[in-house]
Scaffold this active site. Structure first.
Site, PDB file in Angstrom:
ATOM      1  N   ASP A 228       0.806  -1.227   0.000  1.00 21.02           N
ATOM      2  CA  ASP A 228       0.000   0.000   0.000  1.00 21.02           C
ATOM      3  C   ASP A 228       0.836   1.272   0.000  1.00 21.02           C
ATOM      4  O   ASP A 228       0.429   2.299   0.549  1.00 21.02           O
ATOM      5  CB  ASP A 228      -0.960   0.017   1.207  1.00 21.02           C
ATOM      6  CG  ASP A 228      -1.995  -1.081   1.142  1.00 21.02           C
ATOM      7  OD1 ASP A 228      -2.347  -1.487   0.021  1.00 21.02           O
ATOM      8  OD2 ASP A 228      -2.454  -1.558   2.203  1.00 21.02           O
ATOM      9  N   ALA A 229       2.013   1.208  -0.623  1.00 23.68           N
ATOM     10  CA  ALA A 229       2.899   2.374  -0.631  1.00 23.68           C
ATOM     11  C   ALA A 229       3.265   2.813  -2.042  1.00 23.68           C
ATOM     12  O   ALA A 229       4.139   3.655  -2.214  1.00 23.68           O
ATOM     13  CB  ALA A 229       4.169   2.075   0.159  1.00 23.68           C
TER      14      ALA A 229
END
Length: 284
Positions: A228-229
């Site tokens: 999720d980056a």
């Protein structure tokens, strides 16, 4: 729709980039129907997107590449050109929730998204009948939590078999391995709620309800090895109040998720996204 060639350019900022590229297009009879550019004062990078009427040029994309190469080399350009007449092949990955999947299938079926969907891959059987009703092959690839490698090897084989250009995680609830993320760099799109990192784990909407949040949102981003980056493509929010119960927040969150995912995918397939380090430039 008019068939176009989409030329995307990134390079160190300098004088005359727009003029040089535009002059090349004009000298070859090219008709620019849309042009967008951005100069980043922090990074010193320049980004540009031109859409050119395909019929206005006397040569193909391949010949365009050959003719444009000397200019690109001189200006130190990172660039690519695509043909809007060729629909990208998009694989949809899903688990049990159907809201994002069904929204994308509707947009594809109605002609709103100009893509091919050769297959849907899922780690559950729940959505098979719905997908097959659309005439799309459904591949059930279960994931053993104790040994996930065989499942992802099978998935990679399917993606290669269908010659997939872009992967969309339509609420697919498994973490992709680094090898697959690298194989499809900046071509795997994910959607999730925007409560991270405040409310992690199970039932984030219930956690948010307990804290009295006032905004529910969603984030669409490219998938990288770091969970999720990846570079963010699109985000949106909707207001909630004290009268909204957790199930109301879940419903509103799903509405935001599917609309943000659709917009993010549209930007991607229309070649409007340039990845610049850890962020994206959306042109147009």
């Amino acid at each position: 729709m008019t068939r176009t060639y989409r030329l995307l350019v990134s390079c160190p900022d300098a004088t005359g980039i727009v003029a040089t590229v535009s002059d090349f297009i004009a000298r070859n009879g090219g008709w620019i129907v849309e042009a967008n550019h951005h100069s980043d004062p922090v990074t010193g990078r320049f980004h540009m997107r031109n859409e050119i009427k395909a019929e206005s040029l006397p040569f193909s994309v391949d010949e365009f590449k050959d003719r444009f190469f000397p200019i690109a080399d001189k200006l130190n350009l990172d660039w690519r050109i695509t043909d809007s007449g060729i629909a990208p092949k998009v694989a949809l990955l899903a688990s049990k929730e159907a809201h994002c999947l069904s929204d994308l299938l509707y947009r594809w079926r109605s002609g709103d998204l100009k893509i091919e969907i050769p297959c849907v891959i899922s780690n559950h059987e729940d959505l098979r009948s719905y997908v097959e009703w659309h005439g799309i092959p459904y591949h059930y690839v279960p994931v053993d939590k104790n040994d996930k490698a065989p499942a992802f090897e099978k998935m990679t084989s399917l993606l290669e078999e269908y010659r997939i250009d872009t992967i969309v995680l339509a609420r697919y609830m498994q973490i992709l391995p680094p090898k697959l993320c690298e194989l499809y760099t900046n071509s795997v799109i994910n959607i999730h709620h925007s409560f991270l990192p405040s409310f992690v784990g199970a039932k984030p909407y219930h956690q948010a309800y307990e804290r009295g949040v006032k905004l529910v949102g969603a984030t669409c981003h490219y998938v990288t090895e770091i969970l999720d980056a990846g570079p963010i493509i699109e985000q949106d929010v909707i207001r909630v109040g004290h009268h909204h119960l957790p199930e109301d927040m879940v419903r509103l969150g799903k509405d935001v998720e599917k609309s943000v995912l659709a917009r993010g995918l549209r930007y991607h397939i229309e070649d409007r996204v340039i990845v610049d380090g850890s962020k994206t430039i959306i042109l147009g």
